[in-house]
Design an enzyme around this catalytic site. Structure first.
Site, PDB file in Angstrom:
ATOM      1  N   MET A 282       0.948  -1.151  -0.018  1.00  0.00           N
ATOM      2  CA  MET A 282      -0.034  -0.140  -0.008  1.00  0.00           C
ATOM      3  C   MET A 282       0.747   1.250   0.131  1.00  0.00           C
ATOM      4  O   MET A 282       0.499   2.355   0.272  1.00  0.00           O
ATOM      5  CB  MET A 282      -0.948  -0.153   1.186  1.00  0.00           C
ATOM      6  CG  MET A 282      -1.847  -1.221   1.167  1.00  0.00           C
ATOM      7  SD  MET A 282      -3.368  -1.058   1.996  1.00  0.00           S
ATOM      8  CE  MET A 282      -2.721  -0.785   3.531  1.00  0.00           C
TER       9      MET A 282
ATOM     10  N   LEU B  43       6.480   3.051   1.545  1.00  0.00           N
ATOM     11  CA  LEU B  43       7.564   1.870   1.355  1.00  0.00           C
ATOM     12  C   LEU B  43       8.691   2.189   2.562  1.00  0.00           C
ATOM     13  O   LEU B  43       9.213   3.523   2.864  1.00  0.00           O
ATOM     14  CB  LEU B  43       8.265   1.681   0.141  1.00  0.00           C
ATOM     15  CG  LEU B  43       7.319   1.477  -0.897  1.00  0.00           C
ATOM     16  CD1 LEU B  43       7.886   1.374  -2.034  1.00  0.00           C
ATOM     17  CD2 LEU B  43       6.320   0.402  -0.660  1.00  0.00           C
TER      18      LEU B  43
ATOM     19  N   ALA C  20      11.969  -0.322   4.773  1.00  0.00           N
ATOM     20  CA  ALA C  20      12.798  -1.456   4.503  1.00  0.00           C
ATOM     21  C   ALA C  20      12.172  -3.019   4.571  1.00  0.00           C
ATOM     22  O   ALA C  20      12.817  -3.856   4.040  1.00  0.00           O
ATOM     23  CB  ALA C  20      13.980  -1.392   5.846  1.00  0.00           C
ATOM     24  N   GLY C  21      11.053  -3.019   5.295  1.00  0.00           N
ATOM     25  CA  GLY C  21      10.306  -4.145   5.357  1.00  0.00           C
ATOM     26  C   GLY C  21       9.864  -4.477   4.041  1.00  0.00           C
ATOM     27  O   GLY C  21      10.082  -5.605   3.489  1.00  0.00           O
ATOM     28  N   HIS C  22       9.298  -3.537   3.383  1.00  0.00           N
ATOM     29  CA  HIS C  22       8.788  -3.689   1.914  1.00  0.00           C
ATOM     30  C   HIS C  22      10.182  -4.172   1.015  1.00  0.00           C
ATOM     31  O   HIS C  22       9.973  -5.051   0.385  1.00  0.00           O
ATOM     32  CB  HIS C  22       8.278  -2.696   1.498  1.00  0.00           C
ATOM     33  CG  HIS C  22       7.038  -1.963   2.363  1.00  0.00           C
ATOM     34  ND1 HIS C  22       6.901  -0.939   2.783  1.00  0.00           N
ATOM     35  CD2 HIS C  22       5.677  -2.580   2.039  1.00  0.00           C
ATOM     36  CE1 HIS C  22       5.607  -0.991   3.248  1.00  0.00           C
ATOM     37  NE2 HIS C  22       4.719  -1.907   2.774  1.00  0.00           N
TER      38      HIS C  22
ATOM     39  N   GLN D 124     -10.619  -2.721   2.229  1.00  0.00           N
ATOM     40  CA  GLN D 124      -9.903  -3.354   3.629  1.00  0.00           C
ATOM     41  C   GLN D 124      -9.917  -2.283   4.799  1.00  0.00           C
ATOM     42  O   GLN D 124      -9.558  -3.030   5.826  1.00  0.00           O
ATOM     43  CB  GLN D 124      -8.401  -3.866   3.464  1.00  0.00           C
ATOM     44  CG  GLN D 124      -7.382  -2.859   3.217  1.00  0.00           C
ATOM     45  CD  GLN D 124      -6.177  -3.721   2.848  1.00  0.00           C
ATOM     46  OE1 GLN D 124      -6.057  -4.301   1.823  1.00  0.00           O
ATOM     47  NE2 GLN D 124      -5.227  -3.746   3.725  1.00  0.00           N
TER      48      GLN D 124
ATOM     49  N   GLY E 103       4.769 -10.483   3.915  1.00  0.00           N
ATOM     50  CA  GLY E 103       5.534 -10.622   5.102  1.00  0.00           C
ATOM     51  C   GLY E 103       4.883 -10.934   6.388  1.00  0.00           C
ATOM     52  O   GLY E 103       3.719 -10.900   6.607  1.00  0.00           O
TER      53      GLY E 103
END
Ligand code: AMP
Length: 286
Positions: A30, A33, A35-37, A61, A149
């Site tokens: 979504m 962004l 570091a996880g993405h 959602q 994730g």
């Protein structure tokens, strides 16, 4: 890097990639962004010749209109990051591209209790929206691999069920949660934390770690109670802290005979709702 805003232009490009025999990896996001993405995208790049990242803030959602309104949107910065990461294709559709007017809603499988517990209990309709958008995006992109994730553990469980029930030809990969140095799980919502709440928020991960060993001596409900108390004492407002079976997401009653155990929590830090989880036991990993 190619950026497409319409389904047709994306599909023309992807058809060429497929004709060249390229595997397609897909990371739906979504935006806003972090570091996880980027880790999910790196994983995709390791396994696939063509990596597609979608940026779409899915209205269906959000069970709370104000939450949708406040959701961070940073498209310019996102595109810079994606370019630096080496993503091949960005898909940034509008609402009418994903949900063409007049098109019937997706027929989704029954999720049993998977979409009713944990987040499902506190965010009614949330997972119907998630399943709907992921199904639409999978139909559009038709990737070989879908990377999601662990941060959203329940979401992965629901999409795994969707893929199995509908027999979709896509491999689902779950990537570990990327955290800030102090343990706070990276989230697009973290930017909305005020300095005081940002300082308190790492207690969420501490609590997920601190109470794991207690499960050897205390029943799960007692451990959940201790964890809730610690979160409240830190000035946060926990909604739930639940120790669940990692496959069914049902409450764990007999930890010894449960193959996979996950502790899941949702916590309000001021007016920002954060979720996190930690796998406490996984006998399925050698
Ligand atoms: P979102 O943009 O929040 O919908 O997330 C897009 C994807 O990134 C989902 O599969 C998330 O689970 C994943 N994701 C978000 N935050 C993290 C994180 N801190 N570590 C790993 N994956 C994450």
């Amino acid at each position: 890097m190619f950026v497409f805003k319409t389904v047709d232009s994306l599909q023309v490009h992807l058809a060429r990639c497929r004709a060249r025999g390229q595997r397609i990896g897909f990371v739906p996001t979504m935006g806003a962004l972090h570091a996880g993405h980027l880790q999910l995208l790196d994983l995709s790049r390791q396994n696939n010749a063509c990596t597609v990242c979608s940026i779409f803030v899915n209205p269906t959602q959000f069970n709370d209109a104000a939450d949708l309104e406040r959701y961070p949107r940073t498209p310019g910065r996102d595109l810079d990051l994606l370019e630096q990461t080496g993503v091949d294709v960005v898909f940034m559709p509008g609402v009418a591209d994903v949900y063409p007017p007049g098109q019937q809603d997706e027929l989704l499988p029954d999720f049993g209790s998977l979409d009713k517990v944990l987040e499902g209990e506190f965010r009614p309709g949330h997972f119907t929206g998630v399943a709907q958008v992921v199904k639409r995006l999978l139909d559009i992109v038709a990737p070989h691999q879908l990377i999601m994730g662990q941060k959203d553990y329940q979401q992965v469980a629901i999409i795994r069920h969707l893929i199995q029930q509908l027999g979709l030809p896509v491999e689902l990969v779950m990537a570990p949660t990327v955290r800030e140095e102090d343990g706070l799980a990276m989230s697009s919502r973290n930017v909305r934390l005020d300095p005081e709440m940002r300082q308190r928020a790492p207690v969420i991960y501490q609590t997920l770690r601190d109470f794991k060993e207690m499960l050897a001596t205390f029943p799960p409900e007692a451990v959940e109670g201790f964890a809730m108390d610690q979160l409240s004492a830190s000035g946060l407002r926990p909604e739930y802290f639940e120790i669940v079976d990692g496959d069914t997401l049902e409450p764990v009653t007999h930890p010894g005979s449960t193959a996979r155990i996950v502790a899941c929590t949702a916590v309000w830090a001021g007016d920002v709702r954060l979720i996190d989880n930690l796998i406490w036991k996984d006998d399925t990993l050698g």
